[in-house]
Design a protein around this motif. Structure first.
Motif, PDB file in Angstrom:
ATOM      1  N   SER A 239       0.814  -1.214   0.000  1.00  0.00           N
ATOM      2  CA  SER A 239       0.000   0.000   0.000  1.00  0.00           C
ATOM      3  C   SER A 239       0.848   1.264   0.000  1.00  0.00           C
ATOM      4  CB  SER A 239      -0.932  -0.003   1.223  1.00  0.00           C
ATOM      5  OG  SER A 239      -0.182   0.046   2.411  1.00  0.00           O
TER       6      SER A 239
ATOM      7  N   THR B 246       4.332   1.200  -1.227  1.00  0.00           N
ATOM      8  CA  THR B 246       5.351   1.098  -2.291  1.00  0.00           C
ATOM      9  C   THR B 246       4.678   0.777  -3.616  1.00  0.00           C
ATOM     10  OG1 THR B 246       5.726  -1.246  -1.836  1.00  0.00           O
ATOM     11  CG2 THR B 246       7.106   0.352  -0.646  1.00  0.00           C
ATOM     12  N   THR B 247       5.436   0.913  -4.665  1.00  0.00           N
ATOM     13  CA  THR B 247       4.908   0.641  -6.009  1.00  0.00           C
ATOM     14  C   THR B 247       6.018   0.021  -6.856  1.00  0.00           C
ATOM     15  OG1 THR B 247       3.814   1.596  -7.946  1.00  0.00           O
ATOM     16  CG2 THR B 247       5.476   2.956  -6.839  1.00  0.00           C
TER      17      THR B 247
ATOM     18  N   ASP C 129       5.477   2.651 -12.392  1.00  0.00           N
ATOM     19  CA  ASP C 129       4.634   3.780 -12.000  1.00  0.00           C
ATOM     20  C   ASP C 129       5.483   5.042 -11.924  1.00  0.00           C
ATOM     21  OD1 ASP C 129       2.667   5.412 -11.152  1.00  0.00           O
ATOM     22  OD2 ASP C 129       2.245   4.353  -9.259  1.00  0.00           O
TER      23      ASP C 129
ATOM     24  N   ASP D 293       4.360   7.988 -10.571  1.00  0.00           N
ATOM     25  CA  ASP D 293       4.028   8.757  -9.355  1.00  0.00           C
ATOM     26  C   ASP D 293       4.717   8.113  -8.159  1.00  0.00           C
ATOM     27  OD1 ASP D 293       2.934  10.620  -7.718  1.00  0.00           O
ATOM     28  OD2 ASP D 293       0.950   9.665  -7.587  1.00  0.00           O
ATOM     29  N   LYS D 294       6.051   8.275  -8.117  1.00  0.00           N
ATOM     30  CA  LYS D 294       6.821   7.567  -7.088  1.00  0.00           C
ATOM     31  C   LYS D 294       8.120   8.311  -6.824  1.00  0.00           C
ATOM     32  CE  LYS D 294       8.913   4.787 -10.722  1.00  0.00           C
ATOM     33  NZ  LYS D 294       9.088   3.459 -11.296  1.00  0.00           N
TER      34      LYS D 294
ATOM     35  N   ARG E 179       5.152   5.584  -2.988  1.00  0.00           N
ATOM     36  CA  ARG E 179       4.132   6.409  -3.591  1.00  0.00           C
ATOM     37  C   ARG E 179       4.264   7.843  -3.053  1.00  0.00           C
ATOM     38  NH1 ARG E 179       0.214   3.076  -5.908  1.00  0.00           N
ATOM     39  NH2 ARG E 179       0.326   0.898  -5.201  1.00  0.00           N
ATOM     40  N   LYS E 180       4.050   8.811  -3.923  1.00  0.00           N
ATOM     41  CA  LYS E 180       4.156  10.205  -3.491  1.00  0.00           C
ATOM     42  C   LYS E 180       2.996  10.631  -2.585  1.00  0.00           C
ATOM     43  CE  LYS E 180       6.595  11.841  -7.646  1.00  0.00           C
ATOM     44  NZ  LYS E 180       6.556  12.816  -8.780  1.00  0.00           N
ATOM     45  N   SER E 181       1.926   9.882  -2.602  1.00  0.00           N
ATOM     46  CA  SER E 181       0.730  10.262  -1.826  1.00  0.00           C
ATOM     47  C   SER E 181       0.820   9.866  -0.345  1.00  0.00           C
ATOM     48  CB  SER E 181      -0.508   9.629  -2.446  1.00  0.00           C
ATOM     49  OG  SER E 181      -0.380   8.209  -2.449  1.00  0.00           O
TER      50      SER E 181
ATOM     51  N   SER F 201       5.617  13.922  -1.049  1.00  0.00           N
ATOM     52  CA  SER F 201       5.782  14.711  -2.285  1.00  0.00           C
ATOM     53  C   SER F 201       5.957  16.197  -1.967  1.00  0.00           C
ATOM     54  CB  SER F 201       4.564  14.511  -3.197  1.00  0.00           C
ATOM     55  OG  SER F 201       3.372  14.933  -2.545  1.00  0.00           O
TER      56      SER F 201
END
Length: 627
Positions: free
Chosen positions: A480, A482-483, A487, A489-490, A508-510, A594
């Motif tokens: 949840s 990491t990606t 992708d 957006d990381k 993830r940047k979020s 981010s």
């Protein structure tokens, strides 16, 4: 104390409480029941109290009269045949209570000392009323004198010729003015002079002036009167009257040295008779009572008494043989309390002297405040200094005989009272030690309960943390945050753990910085779990449900899962994320990575904040395991 008791029964209750040391009035009913059981015999009642306390008074049935118990045969038969209720103890039979003293007929024929009771306080109301009246009268006289002085200084009356006719027409007005001007003491002097001229004077050798009146005359009373001040002046004077009969005797006899005040040489008082009586009764000291009036014979007697060397050797509070003796001296004509004492003790004439002590004439009789010696002196025995001196010598000689005879009894009573006080003190110390031990046990119990509760809370907290982290592993928390590399957006972030292992992940940047911290927390937990279980991560994922069940968290707590915010508050992170160059600590907060400039392509170090404490705990665990 009940008002239905007779004077002897009330005295028995007072004596019982005084000897046993009972000070409060809460046990008066028990004392009274115990005395009723023993038919008011103090010896047996006190012996029973020291043997078993009030147990007999609490269990025995008391009756209003002894005749009912001894002659009601049916009552005894019922007591012997009927079984007592199970919820109450069987009262002891009255036939088993034997009064050995009353079985001896000769005990009733033993001589007893007259009792020395305390006085009532009814006289205090009269004193209060007359004191207020005297103060009011003095204020009025003071204002009247001030007004007369003002009128004399402001008004000047010219000399006038007195109209004899008018003066003869108002004799009543002149007599009224005369009565207002002359004080009452002058009229008393005039009346005394007339009585003396016509042979009505009572100060002659008949001794009638020394007799005690039936009622107290408040004309001589004043609240500020002090007899002791007059006694000091009497002692210092070499003669009180001047007449041919006593002049030669005064020249041949000189009073002994008495330059100091009587208050500094004796335990003396002229008021609060009951207090002196109670002190003598409680402390087993002698009480010497001296009552006088305003006559010259009483003044001679008091002067010769306090100036006598034998009296000082006996009662001087600094060096006397009986220095604890309480001396009460007062004037029956000027002190309402002294008049009350005289009437209670049936004093016929003054000067009057009396020796009182808490003694008994026989060891078989319970000691009580009794009159050992008393003397109502008539006027011939104090008619001059010589007779007064001889009378004082004889009185001191007789008093000394009683003192020497009964002082050992008082000393023995003092030692008995001290032993009772010591035993009571020991019991009190034992009770205090027992209560202290109970308090210590209670505190230990409370401390133990607190420790057990803290241990239980710590155990629950540990299980909740294990349960929460294992559920994060179960529901793949790593995926949840990491990606994959595809992708865009990381952020690529490299993290070096305290174990030296290097992680490179795409985050993830979020996600927030707290979630980034939670990722590291979970990585450290998984490493520790893999080490303890000795398995790979894939194997752990297969047995994750068993591991969660082994935690043993109560179901009620399982139904209340923690959130990330709750976990961060309840379990603060024990590590810090540090940026090496420039060195900076990344603080866990709700800011997205981010929006944080330090996370793009960052290389972080993870360091424990409580590494020393963990090492100490590990050492303690190792020592316990070795022991």
């Amino acid at each position: 104390m009940s008002d239905d008791l007779t004077a002897d029964q009330q005295e028995a209750v007072v004596q019982f409480k005084s000897i046993t040391g009972i000070e409060n009035d809460e046990n008066d009913d028990k004392v009274l029941r115990l005395l009723v059981i023993h038919e008011y015999n103090l010896n047996n009642a006190i012996s029973t109290y020291f043997d078993s306390g009030f147990e007999m008074a609490e269990t025995a049935n008391t009756y209003s009269s002894g005749a009912q118990v001894h002659h009601d045969g049916q009552l005894h038969n019922r007591e012997r045949t009927a079984s007592p209720p199970r919820h109450s103890p069987t009262p002891p039979a009255r036939d088993n209570i034997m009064n050995l003293q009353q079985q001896m007929f000769m005990d009733n024929l033993m001589p007893r000392f007259p009792k020395a009771p305390t006085i009532s306080n009814g006289w205090q109301l009269e004193v209060g009323i007359h004191t207020s009246l005297i103060h009011e009268r003095e204020e009025q006289q003071k204002k009247l004198l001030e007004n007369e002085e003002d009128s004399e200084s402001t008004i000047s009356v010219p000399p006038t010729v007195v109209d004899e006719g008018k003066e003869r027409r108002s004799p009543a007005a002149a007599l009224w003015v005369l009565l207002l001007i002359l004080p009452k003491t002058i009229w008393n002097i005039l009346v005394s002079a007339i009585r003396f001229l016509f042979g009505l004077d009572t100060t002659s050798g008949s001794g009638e002036s020394s007799k005690l009146s039936r009622t107290f005359n408040f004309d001589k009373f004043h609240p500020s009167y002090r007899l002791l001040d007059q006694v000091n002046s009497w002692i210092k004077k070499t003669e009180l009257i001047k007449d041919d009969e006593t002049l030669a005797e005064k020249e041949s006899f000189e009073p002994e040295d008495s330059s100091t005040l009587v208050e500094s040489n004796f335990n003396i008082s002229e008021s609060d008779f009951n207090n002196a009586h109670q002190i003598s009764q409680r402390e087993y000291h002698w009480l010497l009572v001296i009552l006088v009036n305003d006559s010259v014979g009483c003044k001679r007697f008091v002067r010769e008494l306090f100036a006598n060397s034998g009296f000082n050797e006996l009662f001087n509070k600094n060096s006397g043989t009986f220095k604890e003796t309480q001396i009460f001296i007062s004037n029956v004509e000027r002190n309402r309390e002294a008049f009350e004492v005289a009437h209670v003790y049936k004093v016929r004439r003054t000067p009057y002297i009396m020796l009182v002590g808490n003694v008994s004439p026989s060891p078989d009789i319970m000691a009580s405040m009794s009159i050992l010696y008393k003397s109502n002196l008539s006027t011939p025995f104090v008619s001059n200094d010589y007779e007064a001196r001889l009378t004082v010598i004889k009185i001191i000689k007789n008093v000394n005989k009683f003192l020497e005879k009964f002082t050992p009894q008082l000393i023995s009573a003092r030692y008995d009272r001290q032993e009772m006080e010591f035993s009571r003190m020991i019991r009190q110390q034992q009770d205090d030690a027992y209560l202290q031990s109970l308090e210590q046990d209670r505190q230990k119990k409370v401390q133990r309960e607190k420790e057990e509760k803290a241990k239980h809370d710590l155990e629950i907290s540990y299980k909740m943390r294990q349960y929460y982290l294992l559920n994060l592993v179960k529901y793949d928390f790593f995926s949840s945050v990491t990606t994959t590399g595809e992708d865009e957006d990381k952020f690529r972030i490299a993290v070096k753990l305290p174990s030296g292992k290097r992680l490179v992940e795409f985050f993830r940047k979020s996600i927030t910085i707290k979630e980034f911290y939670m990722f590291i927390e979970l990585k450290l937990f998984v490493e520790e779990l893999l080490e303890t279980q000795g398995a790979e991560f894939e194997e752990i994922t297969h047995i994750i449900d068993e591991l969660i069940a082994d935690v043993g968290l109560p179901r009620s707590l399982q139904e209340q899962p923690l959130t990330l915010e709750d976990y961060c508050v309840k379990y603060p992170f024990k590590f810090e994320v540090i940026q090496p160059y420039p060195k900076k600590v990344i603080v866990a907060n709700d800011v997205k990575i981010s929006e944080a400039p330090d996370f793009k392509g960052a290389n972080f170090l993870v360091e424990f904040t409580c590494e020393d404490e963990d090492e100490d705990e590990d050492e303690e665990v190792d020592e316990e395991s070795e022991n």
